[in-house]
Every structure is written in C-alpha cells, then in structure tokens.
Design an enzyme around this catalytic site. Structure first.
Site, PDB file in Angstrom:
ATOM      1  N   ASN A   1       0.821  -1.219   0.000  1.00 11.15           N
ATOM      2  CA  ASN A   1       0.000   0.000   0.000  1.00 11.15           C
ATOM      3  C   ASN A   1       0.857   1.272   0.000  1.00 11.15           C
ATOM      4  OD1 ASN A   1       0.978   0.064   2.587  1.00 11.15           O
ATOM      5  ND2 ASN A   1      -1.014   0.314   3.603  1.00 11.15           N
TER       6      ASN A   1
ATOM      7  N   VAL B   1      -2.843  -4.878   2.848  1.00 16.54           N
ATOM      8  CA  VAL B   1      -3.055  -6.301   3.155  1.00 16.54           C
ATOM      9  C   VAL B   1      -3.767  -6.515   4.494  1.00 16.54           C
ATOM     10  CG1 VAL B   1      -1.241  -7.227   1.660  1.00 16.54           C
ATOM     11  CG2 VAL B   1      -0.673  -6.593   4.027  1.00 16.54           C
TER      12      VAL B   1
ATOM     13  N   TYR C   1       4.733  -2.582  17.556  1.00 15.69           N
ATOM     14  CA  TYR C   1       5.538  -3.375  16.602  1.00 15.69           C
ATOM     15  C   TYR C   1       5.952  -4.703  17.233  1.00 15.69           C
ATOM     16  CZ  TYR C   1       9.378  -4.272  13.259  1.00 15.69           C
ATOM     17  OH  TYR C   1      10.222  -4.813  12.310  1.00 15.69           O
TER      18      TYR C   1
END
Ligand code: NAD
Ligand code: UDP
Length: 323
Positions: free
Chosen positions: A43, A68, A160
């Site tokens: 993206n 995604v 993360y």
C-alpha cells in the site's frame, strides 16, 4: 515435523507483501532472478514504486497496490494459486511506531491471519518477516532463538514488538492445528540500497546528516549496540529459509556488533564528512545491546554473512549519493 527442501524458482508463483519496501523489493529481485513469477502487494505506506520501477517490462512480475490488512482486492494477478506467500509488509522504523501504531498492529495481526488463510487455501509455504524486536531489550546476549525476550507490552515500541510476537504465535498455531508449511525469520538491523533517506532509522539518518554536513544525532551516550547486516546477506538468508522447509524461528543478520557512536564515526569517515557528533535525547525502551546468535542459521540454512560493515556502508552511501 521433518523439513522438506524444495527449490523455489521457475514455474512457481510467489506473493511478497511489502514488495515495494526496502527488504521486500530486494527479495522480489532475488525470486525473479531464480525464475519465479512474483506478485508484490503493497500500500506504499513506507515503500515506494521506484523500488520496483526497473521491473516495468518484466512479464513474470506484477504489482498490486493494496492494504493487506483489508481483504485482498479482486485482481487478476491475485486469482491463481500461490506456491509461497512471504509476508514482509510492515512499517519497521521506530519513527513509525509513534506515527502509525494502529496500522502496525493491524498488519502484524489481521493481515497475518488473512494471509495465513490464503496460504491454507493455496497449500502455499508461508514465510513471515519477524524481528529481533521479539527479544525486546534483551537480558541475554547474544540472543538465541530459544530466548523468550524482555518486551514492554505497553511501551512506545509495543505496537511493533507485540504485533510481530502475535504474528509468530499465529504462524505457529496454523502450523500446529492445520499443518501449514511455514517459516519464521527473525531479522536483525538490516540496511542498504533502497532505504528511504527520511526513513528515521539510524543508518539512513546518519548518512543524510553526514553528506549534508549536519551533526550526526546520536541518541543518549551512543553506547547502545546493534549488529548491522547488508540487505544482500539478509535476502540470501531469507531465500535459504524459503527453500529449506524449516519452520524456525531462525535469526538472520550478522555478528558485526558496534556502538551507535562507533557507527556515527564510521559513517563520518566513509563519507569524508566534517560533521560533528551531537548527543541528543534517547527514546524510551531503546534496546541496549543487540546481536544475533547465528548458530541455528548456520546449521539449518548454511547461512554466513559476507558483506563487511565498511563495504556495505560504502555501497549504501553511493546509492544515496546517486538517487
Ligand atoms: P519498509 O518500510 O521499507 O518496507 C515495508 C513495506 O511494507 C513498505 O513497502 C510498506 O509500504 C509496506 N506495507 C506496510 N504496511 C502495509 C499494509 N498494511 N499493506 C500493504 N503493504 C504494507 O521496511 P523494511 O525494512 O523493508 O521491512 C520489511 C519487513 O522486514 C518488515 O516486516 C519488517 O518488520 C521486517 N524487518 C526489517 C528489519 C530491518 O532491519 N530492515 C528488521 C527486522 C524486521
Ligand atoms: N539512533 C541514533 N540516532 C538516530 C536514530 C537512531 O542514535 O538519529 C539509535 C537508536 O536510538 C538505536 C539505534 O540507533 O539505539 C538503532 O536505531 P534504529 O531506529 O535504526 O533501529 P532499532 O534497532 O532501534 O529498531
């Protein structure tokens, strides 16, 4: 479960999510170089189409611009079965952990589950880009894959670290419950050509500062360490994992551990810059020491890094100068 070796190349279709990114685009090149057909899905949140511009006339390559974390779009390039799905989409710079933490959580969690479902449907091998961040601020040094890590679950890096830990757990669940053929690679600090100069990670930041004669912003005292790996070495390790049939997790990187002060001095030397070093505030939860234990990578992948730090940094500096 015994690993099945299988050489991926001609006649195979491979999806690479994050294929317009730094690591992803080099992986795409390596897979095309072996004769595979490759579909990159990205993206462009931190990637760039220019990283794939040289593939415009390559008939075995297709690019699909898509997030995604959403269901995959209806696109002819995505219709046929894939032999392997390599999930490399995720912002990876600590600067982005502060900017877009929710998107990072989604691409590690929702996207991973959706892509695992697609891999089950396609009977594809699924390879996931994990990270040394799964070890957090490690209390064991160097870090073997058997170490469970020291992660702050609510800290600034947690979007993360925990997303990647979730992704590893998801891969293991699909492997155990559904028998999916999977591989997990834990990537340590990798740098090289096609990193964005404004990426925020230390090597592009220091190179940009050095070539423009600005002070190099070393966080804290600069005594914290990282072990830096040129992208060409990493990609060889990833392709070896793909072929190996190994589940992992397997660490990939180098043992070229250095302090951030040493790194700054090295980049000043290699660029021939007059820049000073400026010591600035250090972000919270910044890991103190990081070096992979590569025993497993050597044993199961025959992996050995080849590019010395000076050589890899020279190549990266040259890339930044000519972009
Ligand atoms: P990068 O930012 O250059 O590449 C990531 C790519 O993923 C970009 O092209 C971005 O646009 C794309 N992306 C992000 N979210 C997406 C989404 N929701 N849908 C589609 N595409 C999306 O970073 P990189 O260094 O190339 O990292 C690649 C992978 O390797 C990441 O999964 C990262 O966590 C992992 N990794 C990298 C390092 C490293 O040192 N470079 C270390 C550990 C792990
Ligand atoms: N760092 C630094 N100056 C910068 C950017 C980063 O000293 O301008 C330090 C950072 O604090 C960390 C190391 O360099 O200790 C590596 O940071 P990076 O963001 O590249 O990746 P990390 O390994 O922390 O994910």
């Amino acid at each position: 479960m015994t690993a099945t070796r299988h050489e991926y190349g001609e006649g195979h279709r491979i999806m690479v999510t994050g294929g317009a990114g730094f690591v992803g685009s080099h992986l795409v090149d390596a897979l095309l170089g072996r004769g595979a057909s490759v579909v990159a899905v990205d993206n462009l949140v931190t990637g760039a189409k220019e990283n794939l511009a040289h593939l415009a006339d390559e008939p075995r390559f297709a690019f699909v611009e898509a997030d995604v974390s959403q269901p995959l779009p209806r696109d002819p390039a995505l219709e046929d079965r894939f032999d392997a799905i390599m999930h490399f989409a995720s912002p990876a710079s600590p600067v982005d952990f502060a900017r877009i933490p929710i998107a990072i959580l989604r691409v590690g969690s929702v996207a991973t589950l959706q892509l695992l479902d697609r891999a089950v449907r396609d009977r594809a091998r699924f390879v996931m880009a994990s990270t040394s961040e799964t070890y957090g601020d490690p209390l064991v040094h160097p870090q073997p894959e058997t170490y469970w890590g020291n992660v702050n679950p609510i800290g600034t890096r947690s979007c993360y670290d925990e997303a990647k830990r979730f992704a590893e757990a998801a891969v293991m669940a699909y492997h155990r419950e559904l028998g999916l053929d999977c591989g997990i690679v834990r990537i340590f600090n990798t740098y090289g050509e096609r990193m964005r100069p404004d990426d925020g990670r230390v090597i592009p930041t220091f190179i940009e500062q050095a070539v423009h004669g600005k002070p190099l912003t070393v966080h804290g005292t600069g005594q914290q360490t990282r072990s830096i790996c040129h992208v060409s070495d990493l990609v060889r390790g990833i392709v070896a994992l793909l072929d190996s049939g190994e589940l992992g997790p397997v660490n990939c990187g180098t043992e070229q551990e250095m302090t951030m002060r040493e790194l700054a001095e090295t980049i000043v030397r290699l660029t021939g810059s007059n820049s000073d070093i400026q010591y600035v505030d250090r972000p919270s939860d910044d890991p103190e020491r990081r070096r992979p234990d590569l025993t497993k990578a050597r044993a199961v992948l025959g992996y050995e890094a080849k590019v010395a730090a000076d050589e890899g940094l020279r190549r990266t500096i040259a890339y930044f100068a000519h972009r």
